[in-house]
Design a protein around this motif. Sequence first.
Motif, mmCIF file in Angstrom:
data_model
loop_
_atom_site.group_PDB
_atom_site.id
_atom_site.type_symbol
_atom_site.label_atom_id
_atom_site.label_comp_id
_atom_site.label_asym_id
_atom_site.label_seq_id
_atom_site.Cartn_x
_atom_site.Cartn_y
_atom_site.Cartn_z
ATOM 1 N N ALA A 13 -10.535 -4.730 7.172
ATOM 2 C CA ALA A 13 -10.030 -5.829 6.349
ATOM 3 C C ALA A 13 -8.699 -6.340 6.882
ATOM 4 O O ALA A 13 -7.798 -5.560 7.203
ATOM 5 N N ASP A 14 -8.554 -7.670 6.964
ATOM 6 C CA ASP A 14 -7.324 -8.271 7.482
ATOM 7 C C ASP A 14 -6.144 -8.093 6.536
ATOM 8 O O ASP A 14 -4.994 -8.170 6.967
ATOM 9 N N ASP A 15 -6.413 -7.903 5.234
ATOM 10 C CA ASP A 15 -5.301 -7.798 4.285
ATOM 11 C C ASP A 15 -4.904 -6.359 3.987
ATOM 12 O O ASP A 15 -4.074 -6.114 3.108
ATOM 13 N N VAL A 16 -5.464 -5.390 4.710
ATOM 14 C CA VAL A 16 -5.135 -3.977 4.514
ATOM 15 C C VAL A 16 -4.465 -3.443 5.787
ATOM 16 O O VAL A 16 -5.009 -3.581 6.879
ATOM 17 N N SER A 17 -3.290 -2.844 5.622
ATOM 18 C CA SER A 17 -2.604 -2.267 6.777
ATOM 19 C C SER A 17 -2.877 -0.779 6.929
ATOM 20 O O SER A 17 -2.849 -0.238 8.035
ATOM 21 N N ALA A 18 -3.147 -0.080 5.819
ATOM 22 C CA ALA A 18 -3.435 1.353 5.864
ATOM 23 C C ALA A 18 -4.042 1.764 4.529
ATOM 24 O O ALA A 18 -3.878 1.073 3.518
ATOM 25 N N PHE A 19 -4.737 2.892 4.542
ATOM 26 C CA PHE A 19 -5.280 3.428 3.296
ATOM 27 C C PHE A 19 -5.468 4.923 3.435
ATOM 28 O O PHE A 19 -5.533 5.469 4.548
ATOM 29 N N ALA A 20 -5.543 5.607 2.290
ATOM 30 C CA ALA A 20 -5.777 7.049 2.284
ATOM 31 C C ALA A 20 -6.547 7.410 1.024
ATOM 32 O O ALA A 20 -6.274 6.866 -0.049
ATOM 33 N N ALA A 21 -7.510 8.308 1.178
ATOM 34 C CA ALA A 21 -8.227 8.843 0.021
ATOM 35 C C ALA A 21 -7.409 9.985 -0.552
ATOM 36 O O ALA A 21 -7.091 10.950 0.153
ATOM 37 N N LEU A 22 -7.047 9.881 -1.835
ATOM 38 C CA LEU A 22 -6.217 10.895 -2.472
ATOM 39 C C LEU A 22 -7.044 11.966 -3.167
ATOM 40 O O LEU A 22 -6.590 13.090 -3.337
ATOM 41 N N THR A 23 -8.254 11.598 -3.617
ATOM 42 C CA THR A 23 -9.190 12.564 -4.185
ATOM 43 C C THR A 23 -10.562 12.282 -3.617
ATOM 44 O O THR A 23 -10.836 11.183 -3.138
ATOM 45 N N THR A 24 -11.448 13.258 -3.659
ATOM 46 C CA THR A 24 -12.763 13.114 -3.026
ATOM 47 C C THR A 24 -13.869 13.598 -3.946
ATOM 48 O O THR A 24 -14.652 14.474 -3.600
ATOM 49 N N ASP A 25 -13.933 13.054 -5.164
ATOM 50 C CA ASP A 25 -15.029 13.388 -6.070
ATOM 51 C C ASP A 25 -16.327 12.780 -5.558
ATOM 52 O O ASP A 25 -16.322 11.877 -4.719
ATOM 53 N N SER A 26 -17.446 13.229 -6.111
ATOM 54 C CA SER A 26 -18.739 12.795 -5.594
ATOM 55 C C SER A 26 -19.041 11.330 -5.879
ATOM 56 O O SER A 26 -19.546 10.613 -5.026
ATOM 57 N N ASP A 27 -18.725 10.847 -7.101
ATOM 58 C CA ASP A 27 -19.095 9.480 -7.461
ATOM 59 C C ASP A 27 -17.902 8.540 -7.597
ATOM 60 O O ASP A 27 -18.076 7.327 -7.732
ATOM 61 N N GLU B 115 -0.087 19.235 -5.289
ATOM 62 C CA GLU B 115 -1.386 18.577 -5.171
ATOM 63 C C GLU B 115 -1.587 17.547 -6.276
ATOM 64 O O GLU B 115 -2.149 16.467 -6.047
ATOM 65 N N LEU B 116 -1.104 17.863 -7.470
ATOM 66 C CA LEU B 116 -1.183 16.908 -8.570
ATOM 67 C C LEU B 116 -0.367 15.663 -8.240
ATOM 68 O O LEU B 116 -0.828 14.531 -8.436
ATOM 69 N N GLY B 117 0.851 15.876 -7.732
ATOM 70 C CA GLY B 117 1.681 14.743 -7.360
ATOM 71 C C GLY B 117 1.062 13.915 -6.255
ATOM 72 O O GLY B 117 1.065 12.679 -6.310
ATOM 73 N N GLU B 118 0.497 14.579 -5.249
ATOM 74 C CA GLU B 118 -0.124 13.867 -4.132
ATOM 75 C C GLU B 118 -1.272 12.985 -4.614
ATOM 76 O O GLU B 118 -1.457 11.859 -4.130
ATOM 77 N N SER B 119 -2.049 13.472 -5.578
ATOM 78 C CA SER B 119 -3.185 12.687 -6.081
ATOM 79 C C SER B 119 -2.735 11.428 -6.800
ATOM 80 O O SER B 119 -3.499 10.476 -6.940
ATOM 81 N N LEU B 120 -1.465 11.409 -7.249
ATOM 82 C CA LEU B 120 -0.915 10.247 -7.949
ATOM 83 C C LEU B 120 0.057 9.457 -7.088
ATOM 84 O O LEU B 120 0.647 8.473 -7.549
ATOM 85 N N GLY B 121 0.249 9.909 -5.851
ATOM 86 C CA GLY B 121 1.158 9.208 -4.953
ATOM 87 C C GLY B 121 2.618 9.443 -5.233
ATOM 88 O O GLY B 121 3.465 8.607 -4.908
ATOM 89 N N ILE B 122 2.958 10.598 -5.844
ATOM 90 C CA ILE B 122 4.350 10.938 -6.134
ATOM 91 C C ILE B 122 4.619 12.350 -5.621
ATOM 92 O O ILE B 122 3.693 13.073 -5.244
ATOM 93 N N THR B 123 5.892 12.759 -5.622
ATOM 94 C CA THR B 123 6.245 14.092 -5.150
ATOM 95 C C THR B 123 5.890 15.140 -6.196
ATOM 96 O O THR B 123 5.689 14.831 -7.379
ATOM 97 N N GLY B 124 5.855 16.395 -5.766
ATOM 98 C CA GLY B 124 5.598 17.473 -6.699
ATOM 99 C C GLY B 124 6.676 17.571 -7.760
ATOM 100 O O GLY B 124 6.397 17.860 -8.927
ATOM 101 N N GLN B 125 7.950 17.318 -7.379
ATOM 102 C CA GLN B 125 9.049 17.351 -8.340
ATOM 103 C C GLN B 125 8.898 16.252 -9.382
ATOM 104 O O GLN B 125 9.076 16.471 -10.582
ATOM 105 N N ALA B 126 8.526 15.041 -8.929
ATOM 106 C CA ALA B 126 8.320 13.934 -9.868
ATOM 107 C C ALA B 126 7.145 14.232 -10.795
ATOM 108 O O ALA B 126 7.181 13.908 -11.986
ATOM 109 N N ALA B 127 6.115 14.869 -10.251
ATOM 110 C CA ALA B 127 4.960 15.233 -11.076
ATOM 111 C C ALA B 127 5.360 16.249 -12.134
ATOM 112 O O ALA B 127 4.937 16.163 -13.288
ATOM 113 N N SER B 128 6.195 17.204 -11.752
ATOM 114 C CA SER B 128 6.657 18.212 -12.701
ATOM 115 C C SER B 128 7.439 17.582 -13.845
ATOM 116 O O SER B 128 7.206 17.884 -15.024
ATOM 117 N N GLU B 129 8.358 16.668 -13.517
ATOM 118 C CA GLU B 129 9.174 16.022 -14.549
ATOM 119 C C GLU B 129 8.319 15.143 -15.455
ATOM 120 O O GLU B 129 8.494 15.139 -16.678
#
Length: 243
Positions: free
Chosen positions: A76-90, A200-214
């Motif tokens: 896609a021309d409008d996407v510069s990068a992407f990452a899968a944060l979770t990998t559920d089946s559906d 891991e919880l923070g990574e799935s939400l795109g934040i640090t572990g410390q931010a996830a804890s708070e």
Amino acid sequence: MGGPQRFIRANRDSKPTVIAADLRLDTPLLATVFETVPDVVVAVDRMYATDDESVLLHCRVTADAFGPFERALAEADDVSAFAALTTDSDSRRYRISLVPAAVHTSTYRGWVDCDGMLLEARRSDEEWTVRLALPSREALCSFRDYCAEHDLRMDLRGLSSYDAMNQENRFGLTEPQRDILLQAIKLGYFDIPRSASLAELGESLGITGQAASERLRRALKSLLETSLDEDGSVDSTAATVEG
């Protein structure tokens, strides 16, 4: 845009109030992706700028197979990068970086400049449906003008009071707090033994572990304060939830 738009014009001089606007937006954002995989459903959880030109999407994607979707993202021309944060089946959660040229077609700058906040965005059945919180009807008119200036079609589907919507949240949780609680349950953070760490919880939400804890601590505090009476018993009204 008919009736709803006339309603806005008739009330421009009324007392300002925070509103939630339900919209249909016809934009080219990720258009080639949806042309390649038309059956995919994308629900945007968060959208924010990382600098003056870059915008990130955090979204949940439902698809029969994710290989074609990821190949379409890569091309896609409008996407510069992407990452899968979770990998559920559906369904999977993705972080998608937009190229600077796509910032305006995403309408991000339009609602941010109007002091708006994205509540929901979903792409399915060949259209984007969006719910925005805006500080006034004047702000909604400004956003409409922004869309017109950038040749983006905006159809207003409905208006409601954002304050009234917030009153429906009897647990006092913000959307990010609700998200982290649901994600913590989904990943098994509360399981014994735990299936996921704070990092891991923070990574799935795109934040640090410390931010996830708070955020998680604040969410649990709000949940307990609104669910328990002063004597420590459970508030039967607050404890009754569907699902």
